[in-house]
Design an enzyme around this catalytic site. Structure first.
Site, PDB file in Angstrom:
ATOM      1  N   CYS A   2       0.863  -1.175   0.000  1.00 18.14           N
ATOM      2  CA  CYS A   2       0.000   0.000   0.000  1.00 18.14           C
ATOM      3  C   CYS A   2       0.897   1.221   0.000  1.00 18.14           C
ATOM      4  CB  CYS A   2      -0.852   0.046   1.271  1.00 18.14           C
ATOM      5  SG  CYS A   2      -1.970  -1.351   1.415  1.00 18.14           S
ATOM      6  N   GLY A  28      -0.598   0.714  -5.066  1.00 19.51           N
ATOM      7  CA  GLY A  28      -1.901   0.104  -4.833  1.00 19.51           C
ATOM      8  C   GLY A  28      -2.965   0.756  -5.671  1.00 19.51           C
ATOM      9  N   ASN A 102       0.582   0.481   5.860  1.00 23.97           N
ATOM     10  CA  ASN A 102       1.255  -0.289   4.821  1.00 23.97           C
ATOM     11  C   ASN A 102       2.022  -1.401   5.525  1.00 23.97           C
ATOM     12  OD1 ASN A 102       4.128   0.362   2.650  1.00 23.97           O
ATOM     13  ND2 ASN A 102       2.693  -1.309   2.635  1.00 23.97           N
ATOM     14  N   GLY A 103       1.662  -2.640   5.209  1.00 20.68           N
ATOM     15  CA  GLY A 103       2.342  -3.768   5.841  1.00 20.68           C
ATOM     16  C   GLY A 103       1.381  -4.911   6.064  1.00 20.68           C
ATOM     17  N   CYS A 236      12.821  -4.280   3.160  1.00 24.76           N
ATOM     18  CA  CYS A 236      12.331  -5.214   2.139  1.00 24.76           C
ATOM     19  C   CYS A 236      13.137  -5.066   0.845  1.00 24.76           C
ATOM     20  CB  CYS A 236      10.862  -4.929   1.860  1.00 24.76           C
ATOM     21  SG  CYS A 236      10.263  -5.812   0.424  1.00 24.76           S
ATOM     22  N   TYR A 242      11.383  -4.447  -7.340  1.00 29.91           N
ATOM     23  CA  TYR A 242      10.157  -4.283  -8.117  1.00 29.91           C
ATOM     24  C   TYR A 242       9.247  -3.146  -7.652  1.00 29.91           C
ATOM     25  CZ  TYR A 242       5.370  -5.191  -9.611  1.00 29.91           C
ATOM     26  OH  TYR A 242       4.106  -5.047 -10.101  1.00 29.91           O
ATOM     27  N   SER A 283       8.892  -2.820 -15.322  1.00 25.69           N
ATOM     28  CA  SER A 283       9.689  -3.296 -14.178  1.00 25.69           C
ATOM     29  C   SER A 283      11.098  -3.751 -14.555  1.00 25.69           C
ATOM     30  CB  SER A 283       8.942  -4.408 -13.458  1.00 25.69           C
ATOM     31  OG  SER A 283       8.550  -5.399 -14.388  1.00 25.69           O
ATOM     32  N   ASP A 345      13.627  -9.278 -17.020  1.00 28.18           N
ATOM     33  CA  ASP A 345      12.549  -8.883 -16.109  1.00 28.18           C
ATOM     34  C   ASP A 345      13.101  -8.877 -14.688  1.00 28.18           C
ATOM     35  OD1 ASP A 345      10.116  -7.930 -15.376  1.00 28.18           O
ATOM     36  OD2 ASP A 345       8.978  -9.722 -15.855  1.00 28.18           O
ATOM     37  N   ASP A 346      12.377  -8.204 -13.806  1.00 30.91           N
ATOM     38  CA  ASP A 346      12.897  -8.076 -12.443  1.00 30.91           C
ATOM     39  C   ASP A 346      12.683  -9.333 -11.622  1.00 30.91           C
ATOM     40  OD1 ASP A 346       9.988  -7.121 -12.526  1.00 30.91           O
ATOM     41  OD2 ASP A 346      10.355  -7.494 -10.406  1.00 30.91           O
ATOM     42  N   CYS A 382       5.729 -13.928   0.811  1.00 24.25           N
ATOM     43  CA  CYS A 382       6.038 -12.844   1.740  1.00 24.25           C
ATOM     44  C   CYS A 382       4.907 -12.727   2.750  1.00 24.25           C
ATOM     45  CB  CYS A 382       6.175 -11.533   0.969  1.00 24.25           C
ATOM     46  SG  CYS A 382       6.448 -10.125   2.044  1.00 24.25           S
ATOM     47  N   CYS A 437      15.546  -7.810   4.395  1.00 22.33           N
ATOM     48  CA  CYS A 437      14.771  -9.054   4.450  1.00 22.33           C
ATOM     49  C   CYS A 437      14.726  -9.595   3.023  1.00 22.33           C
ATOM     50  CB  CYS A 437      13.350  -8.791   4.949  1.00 22.33           C
ATOM     51  SG  CYS A 437      12.286 -10.256   4.799  1.00 22.33           S
ATOM     52  N   CYS A 440      11.794 -13.926   0.664  1.00 22.95           N
ATOM     53  CA  CYS A 440      11.152 -14.433  -0.548  1.00 22.95           C
ATOM     54  C   CYS A 440      12.132 -15.259  -1.387  1.00 22.95           C
ATOM     55  CB  CYS A 440      10.539 -13.303  -1.368  1.00 22.95           C
ATOM     56  SG  CYS A 440      11.603 -11.869  -1.599  1.00 22.95           S
TER      57      CYS A 440
HETATM   58  P1  AMP Z   1       4.735 -13.913 -13.187  1.00 19.02           P
HETATM   59  O1  AMP Z   1       4.183 -13.545 -14.515  1.00 19.02           O
HETATM   60  O2  AMP Z   1       3.720 -14.584 -12.333  1.00 19.02           O
HETATM   61  O3  AMP Z   1       6.017 -14.690 -13.265  1.00 19.02           O
HETATM   62  O4  AMP Z   1       5.054 -12.564 -12.425  1.00 19.02           O
HETATM   63  C1  AMP Z   1       6.211 -11.864 -12.739  1.00 19.02           C
HETATM   64  C2  AMP Z   1       5.870 -10.467 -13.144  1.00 19.02           C
HETATM   65  O5  AMP Z   1       5.068  -9.843 -12.154  1.00 19.02           O
HETATM   66  C3  AMP Z   1       7.122  -9.645 -13.310  1.00 19.02           C
HETATM   67  O6  AMP Z   1       7.002  -8.919 -14.496  1.00 19.02           O
HETATM   68  C4  AMP Z   1       7.148  -8.734 -12.103  1.00 19.02           C
HETATM   69  O7  AMP Z   1       7.541  -7.441 -12.475  1.00 19.02           O
HETATM   70  C5  AMP Z   1       5.739  -8.735 -11.575  1.00 19.02           C
HETATM   71  N1  AMP Z   1       5.656  -8.925 -10.125  1.00 19.02           N
HETATM   72  C6  AMP Z   1       6.479  -9.600  -9.326  1.00 19.02           C
HETATM   73  N2  AMP Z   1       6.038  -9.575  -8.049  1.00 19.02           N
HETATM   74  C7  AMP Z   1       4.910  -8.858  -8.039  1.00 19.02           C
HETATM   75  C8  AMP Z   1       3.981  -8.454  -7.029  1.00 19.02           C
HETATM   76  N3  AMP Z   1       4.120  -8.814  -5.779  1.00 19.02           N
HETATM   77  N4  AMP Z   1       2.933  -7.696  -7.408  1.00 19.02           N
HETATM   78  C9  AMP Z   1       2.770  -7.351  -8.667  1.00 19.02           C
HETATM   79  N5  AMP Z   1       3.586  -7.699  -9.664  1.00 19.02           N
HETATM   80  C10 AMP Z   1       4.654  -8.446  -9.375  1.00 19.02           C
END
Ligand code: AMP
Length: 464
Positions: A2, A28, A102-103, A236, A242, A283, A345-346, A382, A437, A440
């Site tokens: 949040c 959010g 937030n948390g 975090c 991300y 991202s 990707d991240d 998480c 932390c 994850c």
């Molecule tokens: P996925 O498609 O399920 O592998 O999710 C990975 C994608 O979701 C990546 O492009 C990340 O940037 C994004 N992502 C990772 N963690 C989160 C999160 N907690 N909430 C929203 N997006 C996320």
């Protein structure tokens, strides 16, 4: 996750909070709310949707007063309903109180069960409401002392902004999981999840609110106390990877700088010869720039994002989430055709995004696709406020690299190591104290939590 924002003592309090929430919208998108006070009474407005949908001129006009707090919500605890939208605002025996959180409180259920046994009636299913009940039940004399006694029973992650008719209180839990920063706008103090909100309203960034610190702002000024037992911080790491906005300054560094450094580390750990580096926007952009700078492989925009679709992941409905990837991203055929591509990707969560992108890029004629991830495999959920799903939905919790590569359809796949993350955050300074932390990725949870984790396997190769 949040976003929270607050201002004390400003003639346009609600309008400033509205702007602040705009800058925090990425944290959010399910609901938004603002509560304000004129020193005698408090009013609030909250609704489902984006800040710009929830607040029109008429709503903002009703939010009179010189202090206000606001919240944008992305549910990690409790369902997506209006009663769970924040700030929560109640009137109890000592007056009005509003709270924005937030948390994620890991022992909320235990406390809630206990309070309900004694007859407490809960209005929402958010963990945050537990704090309000504990404050109302406390026999201490001041709001501040009632809050401290409530928080001493609470475990988990919380960055909080609390407003009464007389004061604004900002708190960060002893581990400091979630960010919270303090600033000044002329004579008014402002508090925000991220500094990008200060830039918009042209407030001066003063400092982070420290882990375990409570800041108490009244007409007499600002006081700070640290009533909790000192522990070492656990910021975090996923905020850097991300969640936070790249232009924010957080935990001592600018998020974009850290993301680029992660990309450079990834290039050092997992170099591959290719014609271009393309990010999955938005991202993956920072890490892709870093990867490109380190390898001298040209950076290209091979994927274009439709900005009018919310973050796919953020939609709690499964059907929308899967549809969302296609709605959100399209490849540029001319750019990718016949090319050897590094896609960055991240993170990989369920591998939905990567799999669909790779399929699309192949359809558009890409010759080779090498998927690179600027974080380690996400193996554990998480419990401190990021919406990572249960273990069985995390592909890396039960599948090896080669299996994930096969499932995604990439030629090669590599993740950044935890050591790489540490080097990137520490800017290669060997005296750097890594106080993050990373449960994850590592499963090392700083706090115990009162329930078990499922270890079921995620089913691969089924049609989704
Ligand atoms: P996925 O498609 O399920 O592998 O999710 C990975 C994608 O979701 C990546 O492009 C990340 O940037 C994004 N992502 C990772 N963690 C989160 C999160 N907690 N909430 C929203 N997006 C996320």
């Amino acid at each position: 996750m949040c976003g929270i924002f607050g201002i004390f003592n400003h003639k346009d309090a609600a309008n400033i909070v509205y702007l602040g929430l705009h800058s925090l919208q990425h944290r959010g998108q399910e609901s938004a709310g603002i509560v304000s006070t004129n020193g005698h009474t408090m009013v609030g407005h909250r609704d489902m949707g984006l800040v710009s949908d929830v607040f029109q001129e008429a709503e903002l006009k009703k939010l009179q007063g010189t202090s206000a707090i606001g919240h944008v919500r992305y549910s990690t605890a409790g369902s997506t309903t209006l009663s769970n939208a924040q700030p929560l605002l109640v009137e109890y025996s000592k007056g009005f109180i509003a709270i924005a959180h937030n948390g994620n409180l890991t022992n909320a259920k235990v406390i809630k069960d206990e309070l309900e046994n004694y007859g407490s009636i809960f209005q929402s299913t958010t963990d945050t409401e537990v704090i309000i009940h504990l404050i109302a039940l406390s026999h201490e004399n001041t709001t501040l002392d009632r809050l401290i006694s409530a928080l001493k029973r609470i475990e988990g992650s919380y960055s909080l902004i609390i407003l009464t008719n007389k004061e604004l209180i900002a708190v960060r839990d002893p581990y400091g999981f979630r960010p919270l920063v303090l600033g000044k706008l002329k004579n008014s103090f402002v508090v925000s999840s991220e500094t990008c909100a200060f830039d918009l309203i042209e407030a001066e960034y003063l400092r982070e609110i420290e882990p375990g610190e409570i800041i108490h702002i009244t007409k007499d000024g600002l006081k700070t106390i640290k009533p909790f037992k000192k522990t070492s911080p656990k910021y975090c790491v996923f905020e850097y990877i991300y969640f936070a906005r790249p232009d924010s300054f957080m935990f001592g560094r600018t998020v974009y700088t850290v993301r680029k450094a992660m990309g450079r580390e990834l290039a050092r750990e997992a170099y591959i010869d290719a014609d271009m580096v393309i990010p999955i926007p938005d991202s993956g952009i920072g890490a892709a720039i870093g990867y490109s700078q380190e390898t001298h492989i040209p950076f290209e925009l091979g994927l274009i994002r439709n900005h009018y679709v919310g973050r796919t992941f953020i939609e709690p409905e499964d059907s929308i989430r899967h549809f969302g990837v296609k709605l959100k991203l399209n490849g540029i055929r001319d750019t990718v055709k016949g090319k050897r591509i590094v896609v960055i990707d991240d993170s990989i969560v369920r591998a939905t995004t990567g799999r669909k992108i790779i399929k699309m890029l192949r359809r558009y004629g890409a010759k080779e696709i090498h998927f690179r991830v600027s974080s380690p495999p996400t193996t554990h959920p998480c419990f401190y406020g990021i919406d990572t799903p249960s273990r069985k939905e995390l592909i890396a919790s039960s599948h090896a690299l080669a299996e994930i590569n096969k499932y995604m359809g990439s030629d090669t796949l590599a993740y950044l190591s935890i050591e790489g993350i540490k080097r990137a955050i520490g800017n290669n300074d060997i005296s750097f104290d890594y106080s993050f932390c990373d449960a994850c990725f590592s499963g090392k949870y700083p706090l115990k939590f009162p329930w078990g984790m499922e270890l079921e396997q995620m089913e691969l190769f089924v049609k989704r």
